[in-house]
Structure formats: structure tokens, C-alpha cells
Design an enzyme around this catalytic site. Structure first.
Site, PDB file in Angstrom:
ATOM      1  N   SER A 117       0.835  -1.202   0.000  1.00 47.08           N
ATOM      2  CA  SER A 117       0.000   0.000   0.000  1.00 47.08           C
ATOM      3  C   SER A 117       0.867   1.248   0.000  1.00 47.08           C
ATOM      4  CB  SER A 117      -0.912   0.011   1.241  1.00 47.08           C
ATOM      5  OG  SER A 117      -0.150   0.291   2.404  1.00 47.08           O
ATOM      6  N   LYS A 138       5.670   0.617   9.396  1.00 45.95           N
ATOM      7  CA  LYS A 138       5.500   2.028   9.744  1.00 45.95           C
ATOM      8  C   LYS A 138       6.826   2.560  10.258  1.00 45.95           C
ATOM      9  CE  LYS A 138       1.049   1.629   9.019  1.00 45.95           C
ATOM     10  NZ  LYS A 138       0.440   2.165   7.780  1.00 45.95           N
ATOM     11  N   SER A 186       0.906   3.654   2.291  1.00 47.71           N
ATOM     12  CA  SER A 186       0.930   4.314   3.599  1.00 47.71           C
ATOM     13  C   SER A 186       2.312   4.854   3.973  1.00 47.71           C
ATOM     14  CB  SER A 186       0.447   3.358   4.689  1.00 47.71           C
ATOM     15  OG  SER A 186       1.391   2.324   4.916  1.00 47.71           O
ATOM     16  N   SER A 226      -2.664   6.796   6.249  1.00 49.25           N
ATOM     17  CA  SER A 226      -2.012   5.694   6.944  1.00 49.25           C
ATOM     18  C   SER A 226      -2.825   5.302   8.171  1.00 49.25           C
ATOM     19  CB  SER A 226      -0.594   6.094   7.373  1.00 49.25           C
ATOM     20  OG  SER A 226      -0.035   5.104   8.214  1.00 49.25           O
TER      21      SER A 226
END
Length: 296
Positions: free
Chosen positions: A101, A158, A103, A261
């Protein structure tokens, strides 16, 4: 069933056949081959004395045929060394992941294949993920892969913005750590090629790490009440953002694509036991191989 468990089972099963091959099946084939070759030599000793090529080749072919592994051992014992090496490398050193993705835009793009250092945050038992040796811990600015706290069968990626003991505040799209503003500089346009939306890209200084972040200024900095799946007791949300105190053994993580996100703002802190490792390298992107290399 996750891939780590499948690989563990394959390693155990092929390992059993590998030991059985070395201890039982191979010695039995060698004994049979030597006995058959001995009888062949007795029956053809005159031709062998004359070193007739056809007879010598027949003897060698007979030995090779009787020593050859059956197919079921080729696909078990024969594959054990390769599977074991992959299992050990993947479990204790490095593991590949694919970015699914946007994010982490603009740092990591959809389709990037990354390599994750598995030992930097401590050695963990495969499958169980239990830490058996302390080596290090995530630092602010590290890009980490971890098991999603809501569903540990899913891996997330992340950036760590808060470590144990930190107070993390996000106010009007600006990040503060322990009351210190994490500076944003050099705004410029960034086009998300997946959505064709123009975002604003900045250089953000997070402690000692300078990296890229992106914002969609059409969206507010606050987190909608209905989007929060877990409210941490040490977090307070307001109309400009939030403020959280990170507890021991946990980390606060956010995506670099700040307004696109789903991260600790929505589902809480990342427990230490969920850590997989630190992302260190882009090793492939088959849509754009120029992306191969390190990142901030």
C-alpha cells in the site's frame, strides 16, 4: 497457516528424511551396490581383466543405478540443506517483504520489495516470535515491520516516532516528541501514482533522522472518533490531533503518508513482542528498478 510455520514444518520433515538417508537408506544402497558389483565382477572377470570398455561401463552404470536416490528421497532429504538454509536466514538474519500500500509514501512505494533485518532488535524463536536474546531496540526514525496488533497474522510497516517513555503529540499536522517540534522543511508537490492525488512532500527531522513525509492538506489533522479501533488510556484526542504517553515495552508508529495511513493513531501502540525487524533496503521493484538501494 503462515509461511514461517510452513517453512518450519518443511524443515523438520525434510530433516527427518535427511537423517534417515544418512543413517539407514544410503548405507543399505551402498551394501546392495557393492554386493551386486562383486557378483558382476565374478561373472565378468575375464572381460574386466582385458578392460573391455562395454563391460567396465556396465559395471559403473550398475553401481550408479543402485546408489541413486529414489524420487521420494530426492524431494525430501535432497531438499533439506536448501530449505534449512532458507529457514535459518529468514528466521534469524533477513526476511523479504513486499510493500502492498501507499501508507509509507514517499519513502516506500507500492511494489517495493524490501529486506528486513531480523536480529537488530533481538533474536527471536521462529514461529513463536519469542525473544531469546536482547541485542537492541527500535529508535525514533526506524522503519519497522511488525505484526499488526489487531490481527497478528498480518504484517505492517511504519516508522517509529515514539519509544517507551516518550510523549508524542500531533498538532495541526506537526509532530512533537517530548515537547520538541520535529521540523518540516522544503515543501513540494508529490503525485501519488496509485491515486493520482497531488500531496505535499516535506523533509521531516525526527530526532537524528531526516526523512520524507507527505500530507494531504484537504484532510484534517484530527482522527475521526468512529475510525479509532482502540483508544489507549494514555492518549487524548482533540480537534487538532492527539497526545500520547508511550508505555514501557511499546512503540508509537506512524506512516510517512500521514493522512493516508492506518497506524498507532487508530489501533494503539506496537508491543515489543510484535516486532519483526527493521527495514533496511529496497532490493527490487519490477516496475522501477532505479528504486533499488537504501532509504531514509
Amino acid at each position: 497457516m503462515n509461511f514461517a510455520l510452513i517453512l518450519f514444518i518443511l524443515t523438520v520433515v525434510t530433516g527427518i528424511f535427511y537423517v534417515a538417508e544418512r543413517m539407514k537408506f544410503l548405507p543399505e544402497r551402498r551394501a546392495k551396490a557393492e554386493e551386486a558389483v562383486r557378483r558382476f565382477e565374478e561373472d565378468n572377470h575375464e572381460a574386466l581383466d582385458r578392460m573391455e570398455p562395454s563391460v567396465v561401463d556396465a559395471r559403473n552404470d550398475l553401481r550408479a543405478k543402485l546408489l541413486r536416490q529414489p524420487w521420494w528421497l530426492e524431494y525430501t532429504a535432497g531438499l533439506f540443506p536448501v530449505i534449512a538454509i532458507v529457514f535459518l536466514l529468514r528466521s534469524f538474519l533477513f526476511e523479504p517483504f513486499r510493500i502492498p500500500s501507499g501508507s509509507m509514501l514517499p519513502t516506500l512505494h507500492v511494489g517495493d520489495f524490501i529486506l528486513v533485518n531480523k536480529y537488530e532488535y533481538g533474536l527471536r524463536l521462529p514461529v513463536a516470535n519469542t525473544k531469546v536474546l536482547e541485542i537492541g531496540a527500535p529508535k525514533r526514525g526506524d522503519v519497522i515491520v511488525f505484526r499488526y496488533p489487531v490481527d497478528t497474522s498480518i504484517d505492517y510497516i511504519k516508522r517509529v516516532v515514539g519509544v517507551p517513555g516518550d510523549t508524542v503529540e500531533y498538532r495541526n499536522k506537526v509532530l512533537y516528541v517530548n515537547g520538541v517540534e520535529q521540523k518540516l522543511a522544503a515543501p513540494r508537490d508529490f503525485i501519488d501514482e496509485n491515486t493520482m492525488v497531488t500531496l505535499t512532500e516535506y523533509d521531516e527531522t525526527l530526532g537524528d533522522v531526516n526523512h520524507l513525509v507527505a500530507f494531504d492538506h484537504r484532510r484534517p489533522s484530527w482522527v475521526p472518533e468512529g475510525a479509532i479501533s482502540k483508544k489507549e488510556p494514555s492518549c487524548t484526542y482533540n480537534e487538532t490531533g492527539f497526545i500520547c504517553k508511550v508505555p514501557e515495552g511499546h512503540y508509537f508508529a506512524m506512516g510517512d503518508n500521514r493522512d493516508n495511513s492506518e497506524d498507532s493513531r487508530y489501533w494503539g501502540f506496537v508491543p515489543d513482542e510484535n516486532l519483526v525487524g527493521r527495514a533496511v533496503l529496497i532490493w527490487a521493484n519490477f516496475g522501477d528498478m532505479s528504486r533499488v538501494g537504501g532509504f531514509r
